[in-house]
Design a protein around this motif. Structure first.
Motif, short mmCIF file in Angstrom:
data_model
loop_
_atom_site.label_atom_id
_atom_site.label_comp_id
_atom_site.label_asym_id
_atom_site.label_seq_id
_atom_site.Cartn_x
_atom_site.Cartn_y
_atom_site.Cartn_z
N CYS A 49 0.76 -23.33 7.79
CA CYS A 49 -0.24 -22.33 7.42
C CYS A 49 -1.35 -23.01 6.63
O CYS A 49 -1.09 -23.63 5.60
N GLY A 50 -2.58 -22.90 7.10
CA GLY A 50 -3.67 -23.58 6.41
C GLY A 50 -4.98 -22.85 6.52
O GLY A 50 -5.10 -21.82 7.20
N SER A 51 -5.97 -23.35 5.79
CA SER A 51 -7.35 -22.90 5.89
C SER A 51 -7.48 -21.39 5.61
O SER A 51 -7.09 -20.93 4.55
N THR A 52 -8.01 -20.63 6.57
CA THR A 52 -8.23 -19.19 6.37
C THR A 52 -6.93 -18.46 6.02
O THR A 52 -6.95 -17.50 5.25
N THR A 53 -5.82 -18.91 6.57
CA THR A 53 -4.53 -18.28 6.25
C THR A 53 -4.22 -18.45 4.77
O THR A 53 -3.70 -17.54 4.12
N GLU A 54 -4.57 -19.59 4.22
CA GLU A 54 -4.37 -19.81 2.77
C GLU A 54 -5.33 -18.93 1.96
O GLU A 54 -4.96 -18.44 0.89
N GLU A 55 -6.53 -18.73 2.46
CA GLU A 55 -7.47 -17.82 1.78
C GLU A 55 -6.88 -16.42 1.73
O GLU A 55 -6.93 -15.74 0.69
N PHE A 56 -6.29 -15.98 2.84
CA PHE A 56 -5.64 -14.67 2.87
C PHE A 56 -4.47 -14.61 1.89
O PHE A 56 -4.29 -13.62 1.18
N LEU A 57 -3.68 -15.68 1.84
CA LEU A 57 -2.51 -15.70 0.96
C LEU A 57 -2.92 -15.68 -0.52
O LEU A 57 -2.22 -15.08 -1.35
N LEU A 58 -4.04 -16.32 -0.86
CA LEU A 58 -4.53 -16.27 -2.24
C LEU A 58 -4.90 -14.85 -2.63
O LEU A 58 -4.74 -14.45 -3.79
N LEU A 59 -5.42 -14.08 -1.66
CA LEU A 59 -5.69 -12.66 -1.92
C LEU A 59 -4.39 -11.88 -2.02
O LEU A 59 -4.18 -11.10 -2.95
N ALA A 60 -3.51 -12.11 -1.05
CA ALA A 60 -2.27 -11.33 -0.95
C ALA A 60 -1.39 -11.48 -2.18
O ALA A 60 -0.78 -10.51 -2.65
N LYS A 61 -1.32 -12.69 -2.73
CA LYS A 61 -0.41 -12.92 -3.86
C LYS A 61 -0.88 -12.23 -5.13
O LYS A 61 -0.12 -12.14 -6.10
N GLN A 62 -2.11 -11.70 -5.13
CA GLN A 62 -2.59 -10.92 -6.28
C GLN A 62 -2.05 -9.50 -6.27
O GLN A 62 -2.19 -8.77 -7.26
N SER A 63 -1.44 -9.10 -5.17
CA SER A 63 -0.91 -7.74 -5.02
C SER A 63 0.51 -7.65 -5.56
O SER A 63 1.34 -8.53 -5.31
N SER A 64 0.81 -6.58 -6.26
CA SER A 64 2.16 -6.37 -6.78
C SER A 64 3.13 -5.98 -5.67
O SER A 64 4.35 -5.97 -5.88
N LYS A 65 2.62 -5.67 -4.49
CA LYS A 65 3.48 -5.34 -3.35
C LYS A 65 4.04 -6.58 -2.66
O LYS A 65 5.04 -6.51 -1.96
N VAL A 66 3.36 -7.70 -2.83
CA VAL A 66 3.59 -8.86 -1.96
C VAL A 66 4.59 -9.86 -2.53
O VAL A 66 4.55 -10.19 -3.73
N VAL A 67 5.47 -10.35 -1.67
CA VAL A 67 6.38 -11.46 -1.97
C VAL A 67 6.16 -12.52 -0.89
O VAL A 67 6.22 -12.22 0.31
N LEU A 68 5.89 -13.75 -1.29
CA LEU A 68 5.70 -14.85 -0.35
C LEU A 68 7.02 -15.57 -0.16
O LEU A 68 7.65 -15.99 -1.12
N MET A 69 7.42 -15.75 1.09
CA MET A 69 8.70 -16.39 1.39
C MET A 69 8.53 -17.52 2.40
O MET A 69 7.72 -17.42 3.32
N GLY A 70 9.29 -18.61 2.22
CA GLY A 70 9.26 -19.71 3.18
C GLY A 70 9.03 -21.04 2.52
O GLY A 70 9.72 -21.42 1.57
N GLU A 71 8.02 -21.78 3.03
CA GLU A 71 7.68 -23.11 2.53
C GLU A 71 6.28 -23.08 1.92
O GLU A 71 5.51 -22.15 2.16
N HIS A 72 5.95 -24.12 1.17
CA HIS A 72 4.58 -24.25 0.70
C HIS A 72 3.65 -24.46 1.89
O HIS A 72 4.06 -24.98 2.94
N THR A 73 2.41 -24.05 1.76
CA THR A 73 1.46 -24.13 2.87
C THR A 73 0.88 -25.54 2.98
O THR A 73 1.20 -26.44 2.20
N LYS A 74 -0.01 -25.72 3.96
CA LYS A 74 -0.53 -27.04 4.29
C LYS A 74 -1.42 -27.62 3.19
O LYS A 74 -1.41 -28.82 2.94
#
Length: 464
Positions: free
Chosen positions: A376-401
């Motif tokens: 997961c890289g680039s724009t996907t990481e931009e989305f994840l930076l937004l998503a992780k600000q939400s109290s609804k969101v849990v990120l699971m898996g590996e660190h991104t690129k």
């Protein structure tokens, strides 16, 4: 047998494409070097008072080596080594993604440059029982069989020859791997499905070379990851699964349709598993329809600047004319181009720092589990930076690129070889705030490993 094989190799080595009188590696290396130094948005960050001596030494060594290279693929390998100084996945040598007609001509030239070797039935039989490095291997997704033989030249100790290819991306007899011996690995080049040489380092294991497994060996257990661009499935009365394979602009309408088709489920089901594994990025506008569902509070965006040069202006202008760009984005790009034209040689702001505030918080889904991995890289990481600000969101898996601080890649043709050079034209102001993620990536809240079934793990977590 060895002498027969050597004769075959010599016969075929005469025919593969090499430099003409008007094209040489020194010329091409100097051209690439000039493009990066003038246009790469991260150049002044990466080549500074602490690193400039190392950079100049690194560059001088590459320039000297270029004088002795007479095969385009080997020249690209040298250029890739040199580009490695910048440690930026957004600097790439690749195919022409802009002109389809030119790419067809270029692809034919690259195919002409691929060495071909015919192996006899007797030679293949001997390789089946071979020990050590040589032998017959399956590639990572089992779509091709490769024979790895000893075959030395100035670049390599081993050659990997295609025996069969289900996907049709390679042709039997083509040499698609050229590797040199190392202590614990083999290093060299692998030709991708577009016949672009990629620098690789393949760790030596008992029954494998990197992702290439010796024929007949048991593959390491890994979970299958769908290559679908979009997909959805109701996993239970309380869990909806959505897969988004890419945020590429050409997939934006598919993503909007996916969200629209699942609007009822998204509005009534408490748990969403959003699978972004292997999503390498694309365009920010592609995820606009998803953002309202993860929103719980104003989202902070740190802006970015673009380096205004003639090449970068040309690259941004070309993007505005490609298919799949929404009208509002075309207006935005044209405005950026206008500002760049007024401030050549400088960084121009194209994205201001801002807070995104929506009118309301959607009651459902209540919990969003996002699956992510190192691809997961680039724009996907931009989305994840937004998503992780939400109290609804849990990120699971590996660190991104970790390829986002320098972004918005644009490119130019090589001067005489059938490749394109791509580089990042923008620089995030996260760097100035000490929030850079390049070469580190975004860490998950819950780590998963290759032996686990990630979707099942996400289901268990949602059901807690």
């Amino acid at each position: 047998m060895k002498s027969t094989l050597l004769i075959v190799m010599l016969i075929f080595s005469i025919s593969y494409y090499s430099f003409g009188q008007t094209c040489n590696c020194t010329q091409e290396f100097s051209y690439v070097k000039d493009k990066i130094e003038k246009n790469y948005a991260g150049f002044k960050d990466k080549v500074n008072t602490k690193t400039q001596v190392t950079y100049y030494k690194h560059t001088k060594t590459a320039l000297e080596r270029s004088k002795f290279i007479n095969k385009p693929a080997y020249c690209v390998s040298l250029i890739n080594e040199w580009l490695g100084f910048f440690k930026d996945g957004h600097i790439q040598v690749g195919r022409n993604r802009i002109s389809g007609e030119k790419e067809k001509v270029w692809l034919d030239k690259r195919i002409q440059g691929i060495e071909r070797v015919n192996l006899s039935v007797t030679e293949l039989a001997a390789l089946k029982s071979s020990k050590g490095i040589t032998g017959i291997y399956d590639n990572g997704d089992s779509t091709a069989k490769i024979a790895i033989i000893k075959n030395r030249n100035s670049f390599r100790d081993y050659a990997g020859i295609v025996i069969s290819s289900k996907s049709g991306k390679w042709v039997p007899g083509q040499v698609i791997l050229e590797l040199k011996s190392g202590k614990d690995s083999l290093k060299g080049i692998l030709y991708d499905k577009y016949y672009i040489p990629e620098n690789v380092s393949l760790p030596i294991k008992d029954d494998a070379l990197g992702a290439f497994r010796r024929e007949g060996s048991k593959p390491a257990p890994t979970e299958f990851v769908s290559g679908a661009t979009v997909a959805s499935q109701v996993l239970s009365t309380k869990i909806l699964y959505l897969k988004i394979g890419t945020f590429n602009q050409t997939n934006a309408r598919n993503i909007d349709s996916l969200i629209s088709a699942n609007q009822f489920n998204l509005s009534t089901m408490p748990n969403l598993i959003l699978d972004l594994r292997n999503n390498g990025g694309g365009a920010d506008f592609s995820y606009r329809s998803i953002t309202p569902y993860l929103y719980t509070k104003p989202l902070k965006l740190i802006g970015a600047d673009v380096l205004a040069t003639d090449d970068n202006i040309a690259g941004w202008s070309a993007i505005a004319t490609t298919n799949g760009i929404p009208p509002d984005q075309k207006i935005f790009i044209n405005d950026v181009v206008h500002k760049m034209e007024q401030s050549k040689g400088k960084r121009v702001s194209f994205a201001e720092d801002q807070n995104i505030t929506l009118d309301s918080v959607k009651p459902y889904p209540k919990k969003i589990i996002i699956l992510m991995n190192r691809n997961c890289g680039s724009t996907t990481e931009e989305f994840l930076l937004l998503a992780k600000q939400s109290s609804k969101v849990v990120l699971m898996g590996e660190h991104t690129k970790g390829v986002l601080d320098y972004a918005n890649i644009r490119g130019a043709d090589f001067s005489c070889m059938p490749y394109m050079l791509y580089w990042a034209t923008s620089r995030s102001r996260r760097i100035d705030h000490g929030l850079a993620i390049d070469n580190m990536g975004i860490k998950p809240d819950k780590v998963l490993n290759a032996q686990q079934n990630w979707i099942e793990e996400a289901k268990h977590y949602a059901e807690k």
